[in-house]
Design a protein around this motif. Structure first.
Motif, PDB file in Angstrom:
ATOM      1  N   ALA A 162       0.654  -1.398   0.212  1.00 13.60           N
ATOM      2  CA  ALA A 162       0.252   0.162  -0.010  1.00 13.60           C
ATOM      3  C   ALA A 162       1.217   2.054  -0.303  1.00 13.60           C
ATOM      4  N   GLU A 214      -9.055   1.250   0.304  1.00 19.69           N
ATOM      5  CA  GLU A 214      -7.948   1.926   0.979  1.00 19.69           C
ATOM      6  C   GLU A 214      -6.828   0.359   0.504  1.00 19.69           C
ATOM      7  N   ARG A 215      -6.355   0.914  -0.262  1.00 21.56           N
ATOM      8  CA  ARG A 215      -5.373  -0.484  -0.833  1.00 21.56           C
ATOM      9  C   ARG A 215      -4.815  -1.122   0.335  1.00 21.56           C
ATOM     10  N   ARG A 216      -4.600  -3.001   0.397  1.00 21.14           N
ATOM     11  CA  ARG A 216      -4.512  -3.440   1.785  1.00 21.14           C
ATOM     12  C   ARG A 216      -3.917  -4.629   0.903  1.00 21.14           C
ATOM     13  N   ARG A 217      -2.422  -6.224   1.622  1.00 20.84           N
ATOM     14  CA  ARG A 217      -2.712  -6.754   1.229  1.00 20.84           C
ATOM     15  C   ARG A 217      -3.139  -8.144   1.894  1.00 20.84           C
TER      16      ARG A 217
END
Length: 302
Positions: free
Chosen positions: A225, A243-246
């Motif tokens: 992210a 929101e970017r997340r793994r």
């Protein structure tokens, strides 16, 4: 330190040096590198320079030597404990698998960060960004120690199952080969036996856990992210606007199956099997040789 520690350490480092070029191909196939197709030209293009042959090898050489040492020490101690009531008799194959699984689980603390750094170095398309030390520093800077253990659960599961089959198949193949030779009334060269049984054990191990290894590779090489590096697996991020997340292992596996079908979990298996036979034949040969040198009273297995 004990003989099996040094035998495991040196044999593990030797295996990485021998198998790193094929391991690079395996990781890129698993991660879905766009430029890599199933043609000889695309395979050889991955090694554009001498440095590319050892890309990502620094972390494994340092880490895998320690991992292999920890693996063999834990396996030998556990096997002795589990078979303490049957001294003098060959170890039970079930306890051999269990001791291997416990040994594999014990390596988690080393294997997770080693695999994470190695895979990211091998996937990187930029030679200047492929330094194992540089990747480690970036992870520590942005995520701390926890960042090095992303994908740890699936790595632990892979190692536990895989190393269980690793020692089980080596023990089984050794017994079968010795039994067959006795039936024929012939003697087999010890080196040939170790090479064949070691290679066979490597192939069996990877065949048993390859889908888990594919998932592990994709979990550990997905986009970060807050990373300044180029995306590795852009499909692994959540929907736009969020929101970017793994993603976790289950989500990565589900997405891979939906987009690429069941075959994705076996992509790179051929390359991996060839590498596994060569590397593990060499590893077992080095391990047995060093053990005999450091512990002359010990007989080679079988």
């Amino acid at each position: 330190m004990s003989a099996d520690f040094w035998a495991g350490y040196i044999s593990g480092a030797a295996g990485i040096l021998i198998g790193n070029p094929l391991d690079l191909l395996k990781v890129r196939l698993q991660a879905g590198t766009p430029s890599l197709t199933s043609t000889p030209t695309s395979y050889t293009s991955q090694f554009s320079s001498a440095g590319s042959l050892i890309r990502g090898a620094t972390a494994p050489i340092l880490g895998y030597g320690a991992l292999n040492a920890l693996l063999f020490v834990t396996y030998n101690r556990t096997s002795t404990l589990l078979n303490s009531s049957t001294k003098g008799a060959p170890p039970n194959l079930w306890t051999t698998w269990l001791a291997g699984a416990i040994g594999g689980l014990a390596t988690w603390v080393v294997s997770t960060p080693t695999e994470l750094v190695k895979c990211r170095a091998q996937i990187s398309s930029s030679p200047t960004a492929a330094s194992s030390w540089g990747i480690t520093k970036e992870i520590l800077r942005s995520k701390g120690i926890r960042g090095l253990y992303f994908g740890g659960v699936v790595t632990a599961l892979r190692d536990s199952i895989g190393y269980g089959f690793y020692f089980w198949s080596y023990e089984l193949s050794t017994r079968l080969m010795m039994s067959r030779m006795r039936e024929r009334g012939s003697d087999t060269k010890e080196a040939a036996k170790v090479l064949l049984c070691g290679g066979f054990a490597g192939v069996v191990t990877w065949a048993s856990i390859f889908p888990l290894d594919v998932i592990k590779t994709r979990v550990q090489t997905q986009i970060l992210a807050d990373s300044a590096s180029s995306p590795l697996l852009g499909a692994a991020v959540v929907a736009e606007g969020a929101e970017r997340r793994r993603l976790g292992a289950v989500e990565v596996a589900r997405n891979a199956y939906r987009s690429e079908g069941p075959g994705v979990f076996f992509r790179g298996l051929t390359v991996c099997s060839i590498r596994a036979f060569i590397v593990n034949a060499a590893q077992w040969a080095v391990y047995e040789w060093i053990m005999n040198e450091l512990d002359p009273g010990r007989k080679i297995r079988g």
